[in-house]
Design a protein around this motif. Structure first.
Motif, mmCIF file in Angstrom:
data_model
loop_
_atom_site.group_PDB
_atom_site.id
_atom_site.type_symbol
_atom_site.label_atom_id
_atom_site.label_comp_id
_atom_site.label_asym_id
_atom_site.label_seq_id
_atom_site.Cartn_x
_atom_site.Cartn_y
_atom_site.Cartn_z
ATOM 1 N N LEU A 1 53.035 -32.836 -25.833
ATOM 2 C CA LEU A 1 52.406 -34.135 -25.360
ATOM 3 C C LEU A 1 53.273 -34.783 -24.331
ATOM 4 N N VAL A 2 54.685 -34.892 -24.814
ATOM 5 C CA VAL A 2 55.579 -35.305 -23.877
ATOM 6 C C VAL A 2 55.728 -34.688 -22.350
ATOM 7 N N CYS A 3 55.525 -33.292 -22.563
ATOM 8 C CA CYS A 3 55.499 -32.501 -21.315
ATOM 9 C C CYS A 3 54.377 -32.948 -20.332
ATOM 10 N N TYR B 1 64.223 -32.837 -23.357
ATOM 11 C CA TYR B 1 64.095 -33.706 -24.463
ATOM 12 C C TYR B 1 65.373 -34.239 -25.099
ATOM 13 N N LEU B 2 65.315 -35.479 -25.290
ATOM 14 C CA LEU B 2 66.676 -36.223 -25.683
ATOM 15 C C LEU B 2 66.550 -36.734 -26.814
ATOM 16 N N ARG B 3 65.397 -37.178 -27.455
ATOM 17 C CA ARG B 3 64.941 -37.836 -28.772
ATOM 18 C C ARG B 3 63.735 -37.429 -29.433
ATOM 19 N N PRO B 4 63.665 -37.488 -30.751
ATOM 20 C CA PRO B 4 62.366 -36.954 -31.313
ATOM 21 C C PRO B 4 61.452 -38.292 -31.266
ATOM 22 N N VAL B 5 60.226 -38.058 -31.068
ATOM 23 C CA VAL B 5 59.088 -39.037 -30.909
ATOM 24 C C VAL B 5 58.253 -38.847 -32.133
#
Length: 182
Positions: free
Chosen positions: A96-98, A128-132
Motif C-alpha cells: 500500500l505504501v509503495c 521503509y522507515l517506520r511501521p504503519v
C-alpha cells in the motif's frame, strides 16, 4: 470509494470483537476520465480530478487514497489505511505504501506533460522507515519531479504519518510516451 462494515457472525457473543469484516469498493468507469487525456495537459487533468470534475483512478478506491494537492511538478495524495490493508503481522502492507509512492511520483511527472502524453514506471526504489498501522492515518504522500526529460523523467517522494513522521521515501524513473488515439 471504499466502505468498511463489520458483521457479527453467529460464533461471536455480545461484547466480543467481531471476527469477520467486509470492504466494498465502488468506482467510476475509468473511460469517463480517460476521454479527457487527449485534450488536457497533465496538470489540468489532475487538478480537475482533485476537484471531482473528473473521476479518480479506480486504484484510489481500493487503497483508500485521493488527490489532496496538485502543483507544477508535485502531487500529494491522502490515504486512510485500515485493517483490510494489514499484512500477516498486523501492520499496513508495504505494498500500500509503495502504491502511494508510485502514484505520487507518476502523477508528479504527469503534471509536467502536455495533452496526449502518457507515462509508466520504469523503476521505483522504496525505503521503509517506520511501521504503519490503521492509527497512523491519514497518511500524506507527496511526489516531486527531480528531472524532466523528453523520454524519461525522475521523481522522488515521501509518506508522512499523522504525527508528522516520515514512514517511507522513494525515488523512481518514468518512461514518457505519446498516447495512442482511440
Amino acid at each position: 470509494m471504499s466502505t468498511n462494515s463489520t458483521t457479527n457472525p453467529t460464533n461471536s457473543t455480545a461484547g466480543e470483537s467481531p471476527s469477520t469484516h467486509e470492504t466494498t469498493v465502488t468506482w467510476t468507469d475509468p473511460a469517463k476520465a480517460l476521454a479527457h487525456l487527449p485534450t488536457l495537459d497533465g496538470i489540468d487533468y489532475l487538478r480537475r480530478m482533485a476537484a471531482g470534475e473528473i473521476p479518480g483512478a479506480p486504484i484510489g478506491a481500493h487503497v483508500g487514497m485521493e488527490i489532496a494537492e496538485v502543483g507544477e511538478g508535485t502531487v500529494t495524495f491522502r490515504s486512510h489505511p485500515d485493517e483490510s490493508h494489514y499484512n500477516p503481522i498486523g501492520m499496513v502492507h508495504g505494498g500500500l505504501v509503495c502504491t502511494l509512492l508510485d502514484s505520487a511520483l507518476g502523477c508528479a511527472v504527469h503534471t509536467t506533460l502536455p495533452a496526449g502524453t502518457g507515462y509508466t514506471s520504469i523503476e521505483i526504489k522504496v525505503n521503509y522507515l517506520r511501521p504503519v498501522s490503521k492509527d497512523s492515518g491519514p497518511l500524506l504522500c507527496t511526489g516531486r519531479v527531480t528531472k524532466s526529460g523528453r523520454r524519461v523523467s525522475f521523481a522522488e517522494g515521501e509518506v508522512i504519518d499523522n504525527s508528522g513522521k516520515t514512514v517511507a521515501t522513494a525515488s523512481g524513473s518514468l518512461l514518457i510516451f505519446p498516447l495512442e488515439a482511440s
